[in-house]
Every structure is written in C-alpha cells, then in structure tokens.
Design a protein around this motif. Structure first.
Motif, PDB file in Angstrom:
ATOM      1  N   LEU A  99       0.832  -1.195   0.000  1.00 41.38           N
ATOM      2  CA  LEU A  99       0.000   0.000   0.000  1.00 41.38           C
ATOM      3  C   LEU A  99       0.865   1.243   0.000  1.00 41.38           C
ATOM      4  O   LEU A  99       1.761   1.388   0.816  1.00 41.38           O
ATOM      5  CB  LEU A  99      -0.861   0.035   1.262  1.00 41.38           C
ATOM      6  N   LYS A 100       0.524   2.188  -0.885  1.00 42.50           N
ATOM      7  CA  LYS A 100       1.280   3.427  -0.936  1.00 42.50           C
ATOM      8  C   LYS A 100       0.327   4.595  -1.159  1.00 42.50           C
ATOM      9  O   LYS A 100      -0.583   4.517  -1.976  1.00 42.50           O
ATOM     10  CB  LYS A 100       2.314   3.390  -2.055  1.00 42.50           C
ATOM     11  N   ILE A 101       0.566   5.677  -0.418  1.00 40.61           N
ATOM     12  CA  ILE A 101      -0.301   6.845  -0.554  1.00 40.61           C
ATOM     13  C   ILE A 101      -0.066   7.535  -1.898  1.00 40.61           C
ATOM     14  O   ILE A 101       1.062   7.600  -2.400  1.00 40.61           O
ATOM     15  CB  ILE A 101      -0.110   7.833   0.600  1.00 40.61           C
ATOM     16  N   MET A 102      -1.160   8.012  -2.488  1.00 44.28           N
ATOM     17  CA  MET A 102      -1.065   8.746  -3.751  1.00 44.28           C
ATOM     18  C   MET A 102      -1.351  10.232  -3.515  1.00 44.28           C
ATOM     19  O   MET A 102      -0.584  11.100  -3.916  1.00 44.28           O
ATOM     20  CB  MET A 102      -2.078   8.201  -4.743  1.00 44.28           C
ATOM     21  N   PHE A 103      -2.497  10.522  -2.897  1.00 49.43           N
ATOM     22  CA  PHE A 103      -2.900  11.911  -2.687  1.00 49.43           C
ATOM     23  C   PHE A 103      -3.618  12.045  -1.364  1.00 49.43           C
ATOM     24  O   PHE A 103      -4.174  11.084  -0.856  1.00 49.43           O
ATOM     25  CB  PHE A 103      -3.922  12.364  -3.749  1.00 49.43           C
ATOM     26  N   SER A 104      -3.663  13.291  -0.862  1.00 49.86           N
ATOM     27  CA  SER A 104      -4.631  13.614   0.161  1.00 49.86           C
ATOM     28  C   SER A 104      -5.139  15.032  -0.083  1.00 49.86           C
ATOM     29  O   SER A 104      -4.453  15.856  -0.699  1.00 49.86           O
ATOM     30  CB  SER A 104      -4.049  13.501   1.562  1.00 49.86           C
ATOM     31  N   TYR A 105      -6.349  15.282   0.375  1.00 46.53           N
ATOM     32  CA  TYR A 105      -6.978  16.581   0.253  1.00 46.53           C
ATOM     33  C   TYR A 105      -7.464  17.002   1.622  1.00 46.53           C
ATOM     34  O   TYR A 105      -8.083  16.233   2.338  1.00 46.53           O
ATOM     35  CB  TYR A 105      -8.177  16.507  -0.690  1.00 46.53           C
ATOM     36  N   ASN A 106      -7.181  18.260   1.979  1.00 45.74           N
ATOM     37  CA  ASN A 106      -7.693  18.832   3.217  1.00 45.74           C
ATOM     38  C   ASN A 106      -8.385  20.125   2.863  1.00 45.74           C
ATOM     39  O   ASN A 106      -7.731  21.057   2.395  1.00 45.74           O
ATOM     40  CB  ASN A 106      -6.542  19.065   4.203  1.00 45.74           C
ATOM     41  N   ASN A 107      -9.696  20.192   3.107  1.00 49.89           N
ATOM     42  CA  ASN A 107     -10.470  21.384   2.768  1.00 49.89           C
ATOM     43  C   ASN A 107     -10.207  21.832   1.336  1.00 49.89           C
ATOM     44  O   ASN A 107      -9.917  22.997   1.072  1.00 49.89           O
ATOM     45  CB  ASN A 107     -10.177  22.513   3.744  1.00 49.89           C
ATOM     46  N   LYS A 108     -10.258  20.876   0.421  1.00 49.53           N
ATOM     47  CA  LYS A 108     -10.095  21.081  -1.010  1.00 49.53           C
ATOM     48  C   LYS A 108      -8.679  21.442  -1.419  1.00 49.53           C
ATOM     49  O   LYS A 108      -8.427  21.798  -2.569  1.00 49.53           O
ATOM     50  CB  LYS A 108     -11.060  22.149  -1.522  1.00 49.53           C
ATOM     51  N   GLU A 109      -7.744  21.338  -0.539  1.00 47.41           N
ATOM     52  CA  GLU A 109      -6.360  21.657  -0.869  1.00 47.41           C
ATOM     53  C   GLU A 109      -5.525  20.389  -0.915  1.00 47.41           C
ATOM     54  O   GLU A 109      -5.560  19.590   0.004  1.00 47.41           O
ATOM     55  CB  GLU A 109      -5.789  22.606   0.169  1.00 47.41           C
ATOM     56  N   LEU A 110      -4.786  20.224  -2.006  1.00 44.15           N
ATOM     57  CA  LEU A 110      -3.912  19.070  -2.121  1.00 44.15           C
ATOM     58  C   LEU A 110      -2.739  19.263  -1.180  1.00 44.15           C
ATOM     59  O   LEU A 110      -2.025  20.265  -1.259  1.00 44.15           O
ATOM     60  CB  LEU A 110      -3.415  18.945  -3.552  1.00 44.15           C
ATOM     61  N   ILE A 111      -2.525  18.321  -0.280  1.00 44.24           N
ATOM     62  CA  ILE A 111      -1.417  18.462   0.658  1.00 44.24           C
ATOM     63  C   ILE A 111      -0.350  17.394   0.510  1.00 44.24           C
ATOM     64  O   ILE A 111       0.714  17.523   1.078  1.00 44.24           O
ATOM     65  CB  ILE A 111      -1.918  18.516   2.114  1.00 44.24           C
TER      66      ILE A 111
END
Lengths: 112, 115
Positions: A43-55
């Motif tokens: 498993l590997k992280i690709m993306f995350s979003y916080n309050n519509k912002e890519l972090i």
C-alpha cells in the motif's frame, strides 16, 4: 450506513481509456486520501486533500488527478490508462489531519 | 525517512494457538502506530492504534499490541486465534508533525489459521 464508500467496486477497461473512481465519506471528516495497493499487496499513498487543498502528492504520474467537489467527496480520475495501473485503489478519510484514517472497501482496477 | 518492516510475510498457526505478528519501524521523530486487517477481497479495517499514553493497546477481536520505543517495535498479539482471523495484517506509522496523514505501511503479514 457505510462510513467510506467507493464506486465502482470493480472496473475493467482497455489501455488508453480514461476512467474515474468515486469516493464519499459520511463521517464529517475534512481530509481524504487515495492509496494504491499493488499485486503484492503493498500500500502506498497517492494523494490527500484537506479542505479542497492538495497536501500530498507522492510522485504520482500526472495522468492521475484527484478532484474534490466538496469535503465529503474525493474522486480519482485516470487518463490514458496503462497496464501498470492495474491495482486496488483505496480511499480513506480522517478528521482534520489527525492520524487515524478510515478506509473504504477498495476499487479493483484491471487494465487489459 | 520513516519505514516499516513486517518481519514475517506469512504466519501459519493452528486454531486456538497464540500468535504474534512482528512490526518494527524506523523514524527520526516520534510516531503514531497502527495495525489494520484486510480480510479476503475486502477493505482495510482499523484493528488498533497507539497515539500516546499506555504502551499496551487493546483492539477489536481480542487483539492487542505493545509499543516498545527502545526497540522501535509494535508487535501484534492474540492469545487464541480463530479460523475467522485468517487475513492480511498491515502495520503502519505516521510521524508527529511530518506530512500529517502520510501513513507508511509495511508489506503485510498473511495470517493463516488452520483447524
């Protein structure tokens, strides 16, 4: 009620096509993630979003683009699909960047 | 950079026997630690977590884990397993104050419980 849901559960498509996977959470969280699980279960992280912002963007090809219409949804769009994109994609969410993440059931993508 | 090592890729065990799944991590800062379980063809379910406080944490389905800072370990244990515990188990870590939310996973341990 399912906390984190994904559609579709299975997706079979041809190389070169464009596809989307949808994710919705009803936990009231404001951070959402996409992970890729390869054929060896890694498993590997690709993306995350916080309050519509890519972090986070972990060197993912730009053929992959997350889109968040609101904080309850984070969709994953994939252009020009390649054989190597075959994997299980998991959506997850957490509250305000707190460390505990809750995962969806996964979408198994098969590129032929 | 942080990393997670699950020392056993497969653990076969008989029903009602005890089991320990090993996890070691590497990080230059303090961490949060997690165990997730993935049943066949299903998603990831949170089994237990260590955020702070007592180093012995209890989770669902009778599992527990102990955080050992000096040995940088977070081994998962169950005193008596059932057939239904057959699954893939993942250890994961995230750093305090790092790329918050960036969970780093180990490669998983497949637990097979035999009758």
């Amino acid at each position: 009620d399912t906390a984190v849901s994904q559609t579709p559960k299975y997706l079979v498509t041809q190389m070169g096509n464009d596809k989307s996977i949808k994710c919705e959470q009803n936990l009231g969280h404001d951070t959402m993630y996409w992970y890729k699980q390869d054929s060896k279960k890694f498993l590997k992280i690709m993306f995350s979003y916080n309050n519509k912002e890519l972090i986070i963007n972990e060197t993912v090809p730009n053929r992959f683009s997350p889109k968040s219409p609101d904080k309850a949804h984070l969709n994953l769009h994939i252009n020009s699909l390649e054989l190597g994109d075959s994997a299980v994609y998991f959506c997850a969410s957490s509250q305000d960047r707190l460390p505990t993440q809750y995962f969806g059931p996964g979408t198994r993508l098969t590129v032929l | 950079a942080q990393s997670v090592t699950q020392l056993d890729s497969q653990v076969p065990v008989f029903e009602e026997a005890p089991v320990e799944l090993r996890c070691n991590y590497s990080s230059s800062v303090s961490v949060y630690l997690f165990w997730y379980v993935q049943y066949p063809n299903q998603g990831l379910q949170l089994l237990l977590k260590y955020l702070s406080g007592s180093t012995l944490v209890k989770g669902i389905n009778g599992f527990e884990a102990e955080f050992n800072k000096s040995q940088t370990s977070f081994h998962l244990r169950k005193p008596s397993v059932h057939i239904s515990d057959t699954a893939e188990y993942f250890c994961a870590v995230s750093e305090y104050g790092g790329s918050q939310g960036n969970l780093i996973f180990g490669k998983g341990t497949k637990l097979s419980v035999k009758p």
